[in-house]
Design a protein around this motif. Structure first.
Motif, short mmCIF file in Angstrom:
data_model
loop_
_atom_site.label_atom_id
_atom_site.label_comp_id
_atom_site.label_asym_id
_atom_site.label_seq_id
_atom_site.Cartn_x
_atom_site.Cartn_y
_atom_site.Cartn_z
N LYS A 85 36.08 45.91 37.98
CA LYS A 85 35.98 44.52 38.46
C LYS A 85 37.34 43.86 38.65
O LYS A 85 37.42 42.75 39.18
CB LYS A 85 35.14 43.69 37.48
CG LYS A 85 33.75 44.24 37.23
CD LYS A 85 32.93 44.32 38.52
CE LYS A 85 31.50 44.81 38.24
NZ LYS A 85 30.71 44.94 39.50
N ASP A 86 38.42 44.52 38.23
CA ASP A 86 39.74 43.92 38.35
C ASP A 86 40.34 44.21 39.71
O ASP A 86 39.71 44.82 40.59
CB ASP A 86 40.66 44.41 37.22
CG ASP A 86 40.79 45.94 37.21
OD1 ASP A 86 40.37 46.59 38.18
OD2 ASP A 86 41.31 46.48 36.21
N TYR A 87 41.59 43.81 39.88
CA TYR A 87 42.29 43.96 41.17
C TYR A 87 42.40 45.42 41.59
O TYR A 87 42.32 45.74 42.78
CB TYR A 87 43.69 43.34 41.05
CG TYR A 87 44.62 43.75 42.16
CD1 TYR A 87 44.51 43.20 43.44
CD2 TYR A 87 45.62 44.70 41.94
CE1 TYR A 87 45.37 43.58 44.47
CE2 TYR A 87 46.48 45.09 42.95
CZ TYR A 87 46.36 44.52 44.21
OH TYR A 87 47.19 44.92 45.22
N LEU A 88 42.53 46.33 40.63
CA LEU A 88 42.74 47.74 40.96
C LEU A 88 41.52 48.40 41.59
O LEU A 88 41.66 49.37 42.34
CB LEU A 88 43.15 48.53 39.71
CG LEU A 88 44.56 48.25 39.18
CD1 LEU A 88 44.81 49.02 37.90
CD2 LEU A 88 45.61 48.60 40.22
N ARG A 89 40.33 47.91 41.27
CA ARG A 89 39.08 48.45 41.83
C ARG A 89 39.01 49.97 41.66
O ARG A 89 38.74 50.71 42.61
CB ARG A 89 38.93 48.04 43.29
CG ARG A 89 39.08 46.55 43.55
CD ARG A 89 38.33 46.12 44.79
NE ARG A 89 36.89 46.15 44.58
CZ ARG A 89 35.99 46.05 45.56
NH1 ARG A 89 36.39 45.94 46.81
NH2 ARG A 89 34.71 46.07 45.30
N LEU A 90 39.27 50.42 40.47
CA LEU A 90 39.29 51.85 40.18
C LEU A 90 37.88 52.44 40.28
O LEU A 90 36.96 51.95 39.61
CB LEU A 90 39.86 52.10 38.79
CG LEU A 90 41.33 51.76 38.59
CD1 LEU A 90 41.69 51.82 37.11
CD2 LEU A 90 42.21 52.72 39.38
N PRO A 91 37.69 53.49 41.07
CA PRO A 91 36.38 54.15 41.12
C PRO A 91 36.10 54.89 39.81
O PRO A 91 36.96 55.58 39.30
CB PRO A 91 36.52 55.13 42.29
CG PRO A 91 37.76 54.73 43.02
CD PRO A 91 38.65 54.10 42.01
N GLU A 92 34.91 54.73 39.29
CA GLU A 92 34.54 55.40 38.05
C GLU A 92 34.47 56.91 38.27
O GLU A 92 33.79 57.38 39.18
CB GLU A 92 33.19 54.88 37.55
CG GLU A 92 32.74 55.50 36.23
CD GLU A 92 31.40 54.97 35.76
OE1 GLU A 92 30.73 55.68 35.00
OE2 GLU A 92 31.01 53.85 36.18
N HIS A 93 35.20 57.66 37.45
CA HIS A 93 35.14 59.11 37.52
C HIS A 93 35.69 59.70 36.23
O HIS A 93 36.48 59.08 35.53
CB HIS A 93 35.93 59.64 38.72
CG HIS A 93 37.40 59.42 38.63
ND1 HIS A 93 38.00 58.19 38.87
CD2 HIS A 93 38.43 60.27 38.29
CE1 HIS A 93 39.31 58.30 38.71
NE2 HIS A 93 39.59 59.54 38.36
#
Length: 327
Positions: free
Chosen positions: A269-277
């Motif tokens: 949900k933060d700025y990085l928008r990291l895909p879960e993996h």
């Protein structure tokens, strides 16, 4: 639309990492296909014509194929030639200029629809990079034809007033090359100095050109408006308007987050928008759907490159093979 074929692995993205994933699938005896919306290694093709890699050639090698270049750090042209050779050596199964439109999870497999046909696959690897969607400035005039978020060749800008937004490698390369082809170059830099990640053999050049006044630079500043023959710069001294013919907005790029969300991949949900993996297997929150390469880093597009993600294919295929053996 009828289903064309079924594969153990369908790879989306025909860049170096997508190619390396296909090689690993081939070595493991798994059926596979690469689907690429553009040309082979499309992102590298769209790099500036005269670009030199920061990495040395051996760090760009995949599939155990030696990468021999004229100098320690290879050029774009040499990289394109190398990855063509690798693709030919392994006779990889790939479809170019075919856009993936949707991915749907069905019972025990995925259905992938493209602009040409559809496929089913037990596993999906997304290796789509980040170079297709520029980070927009969201300012008036950004949609004018004179504005470009990609830089190819300096000759086009000869004898023109060019404004370059940014202070990292792409911005610096564009500034130096267009200046040396006779452009009147101005840089607008958000921070107080040239970026720390600029190639070490290039950084002194741009610093010296700015200090001597050959290239003008506005530090701690932002471009605020673009018109046909001029631009507005918000500087510490206030708004400055200068004449301008072209704007090169080297503001960086980002993965296609809407595509990932549409598929069902969870993003932070933060700025990085990291895909879960899972960093060990590269599998996302969706079983059988994996990420490889730059796309894993979300907005942190400097985290992954060829040299530190070329083993993603080994991790993914190893996990798939292990899963098959445990069934």
């Amino acid at each position: 639309m009828t289903v064309k074929a079924h594969f153990d692995i369908l790879i989306i993205g025909g860049g170096p990492i997508g190619i390396s994933c296909a090689i690993e699938a081939q070595k493991a005896g798994l059926s596979y296909i690469i689907i690429e919306k553009g040309c082979l290694v499309n992102s590298l093709y769209n790099y500036p014509a005269n670009m030199t890699f920061f990495s040395t050639s051996e760090k760009l090698e995949i599939g155990g194929v030696p990468f021999v270049s004229n100098n320690i750090k290879p050029t774009r042209a040499e990289a394109l030639e190398y990855y063509r050779r690798v693709t030919d050596k392994f006779d990889l199964n790939l479809h170019l200029f075919e856009l993936v439109e949707s991915i749907q999870k069905l019972k025990g497999h995925y259905e992938v629809r493209t602009a040409k046909t559809s496929y089913t696959s037990d596993n999906i690897i997304i290796s789509t990079g980040f170079y297709d969607l520029p980070n927009l400035m969201n300012i008036p005039g950004e949609d004018l034809p004179k504005v470009n978020h990609y830089y190819k060749d300096p000759h086009f800008y000869a004898k023109q007033k060019v404004l370059i937004v940014g202070a990292n490698n792409s911005s610096v390369d564009a500034a130096l090359e267009t200046y040396r082809k006779g452009a009147d170059v101005t840089m607008v830099i958000r921070n107080g100095q040239i970026g720390e990640r600029v190639k070490y053999w290039v950084r002194p050049d741009i610093v010296n050109r700015i200090q001597e006044g050959s290239i003008k630079a506005y530090f701690n500043s932002n471009l605020s408006g673009i018109r046909q023959h001029e631009v507005d710069i918000e500087s510490p001294e206030g708004t400055i308007t200068i004449p301008n013919d072209f704007v090169l907005a080297m503001t960086g790029y980002q993965p296609d987050f809407s595509f990932l969300e549409k598929i069902g991949v969870n993003l932070s949900k933060d700025y990085l928008r990291l895909p879960e993996h899972n960093p060990e297997t590269m599998e996302t929150n969706l079983k059988g759907l994996y990420l490889a390469g730059v796309v894993c880093g979300g907005m942190n597009t400097h985290k992954w490159f060829i040299e530190n993600s070329r083993d993603h294919g080994e991790r993914i295929v190893g996990h798939i093979v292990k899963g098959e053996s445990n069934r």
